[in-house]
Design a protein around this motif. Structure first.
Motif, PDB file in Angstrom:
ATOM      1  N   GLU A 197       0.830  -1.211   0.000  1.00 21.54           N
ATOM      2  CA  GLU A 197       0.000   0.000   0.000  1.00 21.54           C
ATOM      3  C   GLU A 197       0.861   1.256   0.000  1.00 21.54           C
ATOM      4  OE1 GLU A 197      -3.889  -1.632   2.437  1.00 21.54           O
ATOM      5  OE2 GLU A 197      -2.091  -1.054   3.562  1.00 21.54           O
ATOM      6  N   LEU A 198       1.941   1.236   0.756  1.00 27.32           N
ATOM      7  CA  LEU A 198       2.844   2.381   0.801  1.00 27.32           C
ATOM      8  C   LEU A 198       3.505   2.600  -0.550  1.00 27.32           C
ATOM      9  CD1 LEU A 198       3.919   4.577   2.655  1.00 27.32           C
ATOM     10  CD2 LEU A 198       5.730   3.001   3.363  1.00 27.32           C
ATOM     11  N   ALA A 199       3.883   1.518  -1.217  1.00 28.81           N
ATOM     12  CA  ALA A 199       4.479   1.625  -2.551  1.00 28.81           C
ATOM     13  C   ALA A 199       3.459   2.201  -3.535  1.00 28.81           C
ATOM     14  CB  ALA A 199       4.979   0.268  -3.022  1.00 28.81           C
ATOM     15  N   GLU A 200       2.218   1.752  -3.459  1.00 29.43           N
ATOM     16  CA  GLU A 200       1.171   2.271  -4.349  1.00 29.43           C
ATOM     17  C   GLU A 200       0.967   3.766  -4.139  1.00 29.43           C
ATOM     18  OE1 GLU A 200      -2.151  -0.257  -3.447  1.00 29.43           O
ATOM     19  OE2 GLU A 200      -1.354  -1.922  -4.637  1.00 29.43           O
ATOM     20  N   GLN A 201       0.940   4.200  -2.892  1.00 29.00           N
ATOM     21  CA  GLN A 201       0.785   5.622  -2.607  1.00 29.00           C
ATOM     22  C   GLN A 201       2.003   6.416  -3.075  1.00 29.00           C
ATOM     23  OE1 GLN A 201      -1.952   7.123  -1.678  1.00 29.00           O
ATOM     24  NE2 GLN A 201      -3.013   5.174  -1.526  1.00 29.00           N
ATOM     25  N   SER A 202       3.184   5.853  -2.902  1.00 34.47           N
ATOM     26  CA  SER A 202       4.411   6.513  -3.367  1.00 34.47           C
ATOM     27  C   SER A 202       4.374   6.699  -4.874  1.00 34.47           C
ATOM     28  CB  SER A 202       5.642   5.692  -2.980  1.00 34.47           C
ATOM     29  OG  SER A 202       5.771   5.614  -1.588  1.00 34.47           O
ATOM     30  N   HIS A 203       3.915   5.667  -5.579  1.00 35.01           N
ATOM     31  CA  HIS A 203       3.819   5.764  -7.038  1.00 35.01           C
ATOM     32  C   HIS A 203       2.781   6.811  -7.445  1.00 35.01           C
ATOM     33  CE1 HIS A 203       5.545   1.458  -7.274  1.00 35.01           C
ATOM     34  NE2 HIS A 203       6.501   2.356  -7.304  1.00 35.01           N
ATOM     35  N   ALA A 204       1.686   6.888  -6.703  1.00 28.16           N
ATOM     36  CA  ALA A 204       0.655   7.885  -7.004  1.00 28.16           C
ATOM     37  C   ALA A 204       1.219   9.296  -6.848  1.00 28.16           C
ATOM     38  CB  ALA A 204      -0.560   7.681  -6.100  1.00 28.16           C
ATOM     39  N   VAL A 205       1.992   9.522  -5.799  1.00 27.93           N
ATOM     40  CA  VAL A 205       2.606  10.835  -5.588  1.00 27.93           C
ATOM     41  C   VAL A 205       3.614  11.132  -6.699  1.00 27.93           C
ATOM     42  CG1 VAL A 205       4.094  12.184  -4.051  1.00 27.93           C
ATOM     43  CG2 VAL A 205       2.226  10.829  -3.101  1.00 27.93           C
ATOM     44  N   ALA A 206       4.379  10.132  -7.100  1.00 25.45           N
ATOM     45  CA  ALA A 206       5.361  10.323  -8.172  1.00 25.45           C
ATOM     46  C   ALA A 206       4.661  10.695  -9.477  1.00 25.45           C
ATOM     47  CB  ALA A 206       6.191   9.062  -8.354  1.00 25.45           C
ATOM     48  N   HIS A 207       3.559  10.025  -9.787  1.00 20.82           N
ATOM     49  CA  HIS A 207       2.820  10.344 -11.009  1.00 20.82           C
ATOM     50  C   HIS A 207       2.214  11.743 -10.937  1.00 20.82           C
ATOM     51  CE1 HIS A 207       3.312   6.578 -13.108  1.00 20.82           C
ATOM     52  NE2 HIS A 207       3.084   5.946 -11.976  1.00 20.82           N
ATOM     53  N   TRP A 208       1.735  12.125  -9.762  1.00 21.99           N
ATOM     54  CA  TRP A 208       1.225  13.479  -9.573  1.00 21.99           C
ATOM     55  C   TRP A 208       2.329  14.498  -9.826  1.00 21.99           C
ATOM     56  CZ3 TRP A 208       2.909  17.118  -6.033  1.00 21.99           C
ATOM     57  CH2 TRP A 208       2.160  18.304  -5.983  1.00 21.99           C
ATOM     58  N   ALA A 209       3.517  14.252  -9.259  1.00 25.99           N
ATOM     59  CA  ALA A 209       4.638  15.182  -9.433  1.00 25.99           C
ATOM     60  C   ALA A 209       5.019  15.301 -10.912  1.00 25.99           C
ATOM     61  CB  ALA A 209       5.835  14.727  -8.599  1.00 25.99           C
ATOM     62  N   LEU A 210       5.047  14.197 -11.612  1.00 32.34           N
ATOM     63  CA  LEU A 210       5.363  14.235 -13.047  1.00 32.34           C
ATOM     64  C   LEU A 210       4.294  15.025 -13.806  1.00 32.34           C
ATOM     65  CD1 LEU A 210       6.612  10.574 -13.574  1.00 32.34           C
ATOM     66  CD2 LEU A 210       8.000  12.672 -13.593  1.00 32.34           C
ATOM     67  N   ALA A 211       3.032  14.883 -13.408  1.00 32.24           N
ATOM     68  CA  ALA A 211       1.947  15.623 -14.056  1.00 32.24           C
ATOM     69  C   ALA A 211       2.058  17.127 -13.810  1.00 32.24           C
ATOM     70  CB  ALA A 211       0.592  15.101 -13.567  1.00 32.24           C
TER      71      ALA A 211
END
Length: 87
Positions: A54-68
């Protein structure tokens, strides 16, 4: 004496990881792969538990947000966040 032994063990581990070129993200990915359903974080106020997966999934979501937002690897940014989950 026990404290000194612990410091030396941690220091040796850090040196080993450094010599192997390990990074915090690569070490975290290894933990996720080894223990995806093991608790990674526990909120001391609510008792809510997040697994490594779950932590990895949230980390990836934040990374995708930052890229956006237009951020690119290597950009330096500062985040001002509360010490609590925002999702």
């Amino acid at each position: 004496m026990a404290g000194l032994v612990m410091v030396l063990r941690v220091r040796a581990g850090l040196c080993q990881h450094h010599s192997l070129g390990s990074t915090v993200p690569s070490l975290f990915s290894q933990r996720v792969a080894l223990h995806p359903d093991k608790p990674a974080l526990v909120d001391d106020h609510s008792g809510e538990v997040w697994t490594f997966r779950e932590l990895a999934e949230q980390s990836h979501a934040v990374a995708h947000w930052a890229l956006a937002q237009g951020w690119e690897p290597g950009d330096v940014v500062a985040l001002y966040l509360e010490s609590r989950p925002w999702w």
